[in-house]
Motif scaffolding. Structure first.
Motif, short mmCIF file in Angstrom:
data_model
loop_
_atom_site.label_atom_id
_atom_site.label_comp_id
_atom_site.label_asym_id
_atom_site.label_seq_id
_atom_site.Cartn_x
_atom_site.Cartn_y
_atom_site.Cartn_z
N ALA A 230 0.52 -1.12 -0.02
CA ALA A 230 0.10 -0.39 0.17
C ALA A 230 0.87 1.59 0.13
O ALA A 230 0.75 2.49 -0.97
N ARG A 231 1.72 1.56 0.93
CA ARG A 231 2.88 2.23 0.86
C ARG A 231 3.29 2.68 -0.64
O ARG A 231 3.87 3.56 -1.12
N LYS A 234 0.89 4.12 -2.65
CA LYS A 234 1.06 5.74 -2.14
C LYS A 234 1.87 6.30 -3.17
O LYS A 234 1.85 7.39 -3.51
N SER A 235 2.95 5.52 -3.14
CA SER A 235 3.97 6.17 -3.93
C SER A 235 3.61 6.93 -5.39
O SER A 235 3.93 7.91 -5.73
N TYR A 239 -0.66 9.11 -3.53
CA TYR A 239 -1.53 9.21 -3.07
C TYR A 239 -1.12 9.85 -1.19
O TYR A 239 0.07 9.98 -1.31
N SER A 240 -2.32 10.64 -0.58
CA SER A 240 -1.63 11.70 0.36
C SER A 240 -1.46 10.28 1.58
O SER A 240 -0.88 10.43 2.58
N TYR A 241 -2.15 9.28 1.56
CA TYR A 241 -2.29 9.17 2.96
C TYR A 241 -2.04 7.13 3.32
O TYR A 241 -2.99 7.06 1.91
N VAL A 242 -1.46 6.84 3.98
CA VAL A 242 -1.50 5.13 4.32
C VAL A 242 -1.54 5.13 5.72
O VAL A 242 -0.82 5.70 6.25
N VAL A 251 -6.79 3.25 2.83
CA VAL A 251 -6.06 4.57 2.04
C VAL A 251 -6.42 6.05 2.00
O VAL A 251 -7.84 5.40 1.53
N LYS A 253 -6.74 9.35 -0.92
CA LYS A 253 -5.89 10.29 -1.85
C LYS A 253 -5.21 11.77 -1.79
O LYS A 253 -4.91 11.96 -2.03
#
Length: 272
Positions: A230-231, A234-235, A239-242, A251, A253
């Motif tokens: 997920a991380r 995200k990169s 995405y802003s949050y995990v 997660v 956006k």
């Protein structure tokens, strides 16, 4: 007939010179000779008939053998057809089994994660001989302003390092697992640590170079791998949050987008 008429039936030579009767030089066959000849012919014919009968018997035997082989071939063909029919259903059976295995893995992971709901995982703390894990925990709690009661802790220990992880032991020390008697107390310590941020080994009262330490919920191996993926996503997708809450991965956006729970790898693929 009279002589004139008889002479009319003779050839010109015989008409002039009377012919004497012809006598056969070879004697005629006797009945005995004829019987012997017939007997010999009969014996030869019977021998030939016996040979034909044997050939017919051989043909019958070969035909019986051929029928037996054909019956065996038909049986094998029938068995092969049954197997082919079974094989044709294998893909769907395999798919069903894969779905069942995935479902069982999911259920087992959820049970395992539920069993860790009171656990706290501390990573980044170097392992030393004769260390006192309770003292390290007390130092961390003091640094983040959390008042820890002795009744809050059920047990505290290092994670066992398996042989497959031994080669990474020098790079990453085994985590410390703290099991609280109540989950609410664990959550309070986590909240205090996240508010403090930037915890180091010096804050835990450890000598040597100062390195970062982290406090997190104790996730199952499957959930840790899912969090890592997920991380990465995200990169990739900016995405802003995990984050993790109660053993569940989420997660988001941005601040205005909806929160998405990640349960499996397929959920990450849907984000792309």
């Amino acid at each position: 007939m009279n002589n004139d008429k008889r002479n009319a039936w003779r050839c010109p030579v015989c008409r002039v010179t009377p012919q004497s009767p012809q006598v056969c030089e070879e004697p005629a066959l006797t009945l005995t000779d004829l019987y012997d000849e017939l007997k010999t012919s009969r014996t030869s014919i019977e021998s030939k008939i016996d040979g034909v009968e044997q050939q017919v018997i051989d043909l019958n035997n070969k035909w019986s053998s051929l029928e037996s082989r054909l019956a065996g071939m038909e049986e094998r063909i029938s068995t092969t057809e049954d197997k082919m029919e079974t094989l044709s259903t294998l893909p769907s059976q395999i798919k069903d089994l894969q779905e069942q295995v995935a479902c069982l893995k999911k259920e087992n992971n959820e049970r395992d994660q539920f069993g860790r709901q009171n656990n706290l995982e501390i990573t980044g703390v170097p392992s030393r001989s004769g260390e006192n894990l309770r003292t390290i925990l007390n130092n961390i709690c003091t640094k983040v302003g959390f008042v820890l009661d002795q009744s809050d802790i059920d047990c505290i220990h290092r994670i066992r390092v398996f042989s497959t992880e031994a080669k990474h032991q020098n790079l990453r020390p085994p985590s410390i697992i703290v099991r609280f008697t109540r989950r609410v107390r664990r959550d309070e310590l986590l909240a205090a640590a996240r508010a403090r941020r930037g915890l180091t080994t010096a804050d835990a009262g450890l000598d040597g170079p100062s390195t970062n330490i982290y406090l997190n919920e104790h996730l199952t191996p499957a959930n840790k791998m899912l969090l890592k993926r997920a991380r990465e996503v995200k990169s990739e997708l900016n995405y802003s949050y995990v984050w993790v809450k109660e053993g569940k991965i989420f997660v988001r956006k941005n601040d205005t987008s909806r929160v998405i729970r990640i349960v499996s790898e397929s959920d990450l693929l849907k984000l792309k």
